[in-house]
Design a protein around this motif. Structure first.
Motif, PDB file in Angstrom:
ATOM      1  N   ILE A 137       0.841  -1.202   0.000  1.00  0.00           N
ATOM      2  CA  ILE A 137       0.000   0.000   0.000  1.00  0.00           C
ATOM      3  C   ILE A 137       0.874   1.249   0.000  1.00  0.00           C
ATOM      4  CG2 ILE A 137      -1.648   1.347   1.369  1.00  0.00           C
ATOM      5  CD1 ILE A 137      -2.919  -1.330   2.208  1.00  0.00           C
ATOM      6  N   VAL A 138       1.926   1.246   0.787  1.00  0.00           N
ATOM      7  CA  VAL A 138       2.840   2.401   0.809  1.00  0.00           C
ATOM      8  C   VAL A 138       3.482   2.571  -0.562  1.00  0.00           C
ATOM      9  CG1 VAL A 138       4.949   3.355   1.805  1.00  0.00           C
ATOM     10  CG2 VAL A 138       3.268   2.247   3.290  1.00  0.00           C
ATOM     11  N   LYS A 139       3.926   1.475  -1.168  1.00  0.00           N
ATOM     12  CA  LYS A 139       4.565   1.546  -2.485  1.00  0.00           C
ATOM     13  C   LYS A 139       3.593   2.086  -3.534  1.00  0.00           C
ATOM     14  CE  LYS A 139       7.146  -1.165  -5.821  1.00  0.00           C
ATOM     15  NZ  LYS A 139       7.691  -2.473  -6.158  1.00  0.00           N
ATOM     16  N   ALA A 140       2.344   1.666  -3.482  1.00  0.00           N
ATOM     17  CA  ALA A 140       1.341   2.136  -4.446  1.00  0.00           C
ATOM     18  C   ALA A 140       1.079   3.633  -4.300  1.00  0.00           C
ATOM     19  CB  ALA A 140       0.044   1.355  -4.266  1.00  0.00           C
ATOM     20  N   THR A 141       1.194   4.141  -3.082  1.00  0.00           N
ATOM     21  CA  THR A 141       0.983   5.569  -2.821  1.00  0.00           C
ATOM     22  C   THR A 141       2.214   6.376  -3.200  1.00  0.00           C
ATOM     23  OG1 THR A 141      -0.483   4.957  -1.015  1.00  0.00           O
ATOM     24  CG2 THR A 141       0.258   7.233  -1.063  1.00  0.00           C
ATOM     25  N   SER A 142       3.380   5.767  -3.125  1.00  0.00           N
ATOM     26  CA  SER A 142       4.664   6.386  -3.477  1.00  0.00           C
ATOM     27  C   SER A 142       4.897   7.735  -2.822  1.00  0.00           C
ATOM     28  CB  SER A 142       4.789   6.532  -4.996  1.00  0.00           C
ATOM     29  OG  SER A 142       4.726   5.287  -5.618  1.00  0.00           O
ATOM     30  N   PRO A 143       4.900   7.797  -1.485  1.00  0.00           N
ATOM     31  CA  PRO A 143       5.181   9.096  -0.857  1.00  0.00           C
ATOM     32  C   PRO A 143       6.605   9.549  -1.194  1.00  0.00           C
ATOM     33  CG  PRO A 143       5.131   7.338   0.789  1.00  0.00           C
ATOM     34  CD  PRO A 143       4.728   6.733  -0.521  1.00  0.00           C
ATOM     35  N   GLU A 144       6.741  10.853  -1.444  1.00  0.00           N
ATOM     36  CA  GLU A 144       8.044  11.407  -1.817  1.00  0.00           C
ATOM     37  C   GLU A 144       9.069  11.203  -0.705  1.00  0.00           C
ATOM     38  OE1 GLU A 144       9.422  15.740  -3.161  1.00  0.00           O
ATOM     39  OE2 GLU A 144       7.649  14.982  -4.207  1.00  0.00           O
ATOM     40  N   ASN A 145       8.678  11.491   0.515  1.00  0.00           N
ATOM     41  CA  ASN A 145       9.536  11.286   1.679  1.00  0.00           C
ATOM     42  C   ASN A 145       8.725  10.498   2.699  1.00  0.00           C
ATOM     43  OD1 ASN A 145      10.560  11.808   4.443  1.00  0.00           O
ATOM     44  ND2 ASN A 145      12.097  13.001   3.352  1.00  0.00           N
ATOM     45  N   PHE A 146       9.077   9.247   2.893  1.00  0.00           N
ATOM     46  CA  PHE A 146       8.310   8.345   3.742  1.00  0.00           C
ATOM     47  C   PHE A 146       8.070   8.918   5.137  1.00  0.00           C
ATOM     48  CE2 PHE A 146       8.158   4.981   6.926  1.00  0.00           C
ATOM     49  CZ  PHE A 146       7.065   4.254   6.485  1.00  0.00           C
ATOM     50  N   PHE A 147       9.117   9.364   5.807  1.00  0.00           N
ATOM     51  CA  PHE A 147       8.978   9.825   7.183  1.00  0.00           C
ATOM     52  C   PHE A 147       8.157  11.111   7.290  1.00  0.00           C
ATOM     53  CE2 PHE A 147      12.658   6.999   7.443  1.00  0.00           C
ATOM     54  CZ  PHE A 147      12.205   6.144   8.442  1.00  0.00           C
ATOM     55  N   ASP A 148       8.335  12.035   6.359  1.00  0.00           N
ATOM     56  CA  ASP A 148       7.501  13.239   6.352  1.00  0.00           C
ATOM     57  C   ASP A 148       6.034  12.872   6.132  1.00  0.00           C
ATOM     58  OD1 ASP A 148       9.645  14.919   6.812  1.00  0.00           O
ATOM     59  OD2 ASP A 148       9.869  15.504   4.706  1.00  0.00           O
ATOM     60  N   HIS A 149       5.809  11.906   5.259  1.00  0.00           N
ATOM     61  CA  HIS A 149       4.442  11.453   4.968  1.00  0.00           C
ATOM     62  C   HIS A 149       3.794  10.864   6.223  1.00  0.00           C
ATOM     63  CE1 HIS A 149       1.452  10.407   1.877  1.00  0.00           C
ATOM     64  NE2 HIS A 149       1.221   9.337   2.612  1.00  0.00           N
ATOM     65  N   MET A 150       4.539  10.040   6.953  1.00  0.00           N
ATOM     66  CA  MET A 150       4.007   9.439   8.181  1.00  0.00           C
ATOM     67  C   MET A 150       3.748  10.510   9.243  1.00  0.00           C
ATOM     68  SD  MET A 150       3.576   6.364   7.400  1.00  0.00           S
ATOM     69  CE  MET A 150       3.638   6.480   5.618  1.00  0.00           C
ATOM     70  N   ARG A 151       4.598  11.536   9.284  1.00  0.00           N
ATOM     71  CA  ARG A 151       4.374  12.646  10.219  1.00  0.00           C
ATOM     72  C   ARG A 151       3.090  13.394   9.880  1.00  0.00           C
ATOM     73  NH1 ARG A 151      10.011  13.189   9.278  1.00  0.00           N
ATOM     74  NH2 ARG A 151      11.163  12.378  11.065  1.00  0.00           N
ATOM     75  N   LYS A 152       2.799  13.566   8.591  1.00  0.00           N
ATOM     76  CA  LYS A 152       1.551  14.212   8.177  1.00  0.00           C
ATOM     77  C   LYS A 152       0.349  13.384   8.615  1.00  0.00           C
ATOM     78  CE  LYS A 152       3.489  16.536   4.155  1.00  0.00           C
ATOM     79  NZ  LYS A 152       3.578  16.529   2.692  1.00  0.00           N
ATOM     80  N   ILE A 153       0.463  12.072   8.453  1.00  0.00           N
ATOM     81  CA  ILE A 153      -0.628  11.195   8.908  1.00  0.00           C
ATOM     82  C   ILE A 153      -0.813  11.344  10.412  1.00  0.00           C
ATOM     83  CG2 ILE A 153      -1.331   8.789   9.221  1.00  0.00           C
ATOM     84  CD1 ILE A 153      -0.003   8.219   6.482  1.00  0.00           C
ATOM     85  N   ARG A 154       0.276  11.346  11.142  1.00  0.00           N
ATOM     86  CA  ARG A 154       0.198  11.485  12.602  1.00  0.00           C
ATOM     87  C   ARG A 154      -0.500  12.793  12.969  1.00  0.00           C
ATOM     88  NH1 ARG A 154      -0.776   8.729  16.343  1.00  0.00           N
ATOM     89  NH2 ARG A 154       0.865   7.254  15.958  1.00  0.00           N
ATOM     90  N   GLU A 155      -0.176  13.878  12.292  1.00  0.00           N
ATOM     91  CA  GLU A 155      -0.821  15.167  12.551  1.00  0.00           C
ATOM     92  C   GLU A 155      -2.324  15.079  12.274  1.00  0.00           C
ATOM     93  OE1 GLU A 155       1.101  18.236  10.279  1.00  0.00           O
ATOM     94  OE2 GLU A 155       3.053  17.812  11.162  1.00  0.00           O
ATOM     95  N   MET A 156      -2.696  14.375  11.221  1.00  0.00           N
ATOM     96  CA  MET A 156      -4.098  14.268  10.836  1.00  0.00           C
ATOM     97  C   MET A 156      -4.917  13.454  11.831  1.00  0.00           C
ATOM     98  SD  MET A 156      -3.567  13.597   6.772  1.00  0.00           S
ATOM     99  CE  MET A 156      -5.274  13.730   6.266  1.00  0.00           C
ATOM    100  N   ILE A 157      -4.323  12.377  12.364  1.00  0.00           N
ATOM    101  CA  ILE A 157      -5.089  11.486  13.240  1.00  0.00           C
ATOM    102  C   ILE A 157      -4.882  11.789  14.716  1.00  0.00           C
ATOM    103  CG2 ILE A 157      -5.112   9.667  11.509  1.00  0.00           C
ATOM    104  CD1 ILE A 157      -3.045   8.151  13.239  1.00  0.00           C
TER     105      ILE A 157
END
Length: 72
Positions: free
Chosen positions: A31-51
């Protein structure tokens, strides 16, 4: 009952948070590969902020030994 959304797509998470009392986000490498976040850790931090910090964030790793899992 808990609602846990299985995605790392920011738009899907944003919509879920708006309409459902989600208790977390989970995902796996495909699922992560299909989404292809530019920067994995920044992307996870954004998710953390959202939830929020009170909800769970689970991202599965592929390593089979402790050292590889920690690196991932």
């Amino acid at each position: 009952m808990e609602f846990i959304i299985d995605t790392v797509d920011l738009k899907e998470i944003e919509e879920a948070v708006e309409y459902l009392p989600i208790s977390g986000v989970t995902s796996n490498p495909s699922i992560v590969k299909a989404t292809s976040p530019e920067n994995f850790f920044d992307h996870m931090r954004k998710i953390r902020e959202m939830i929020g910090m009170e909800n769970s964030l689970h991202i599965q790793v592929t390593g089979l030994d402790c050292e590889t899992m920690v690196k991932e």
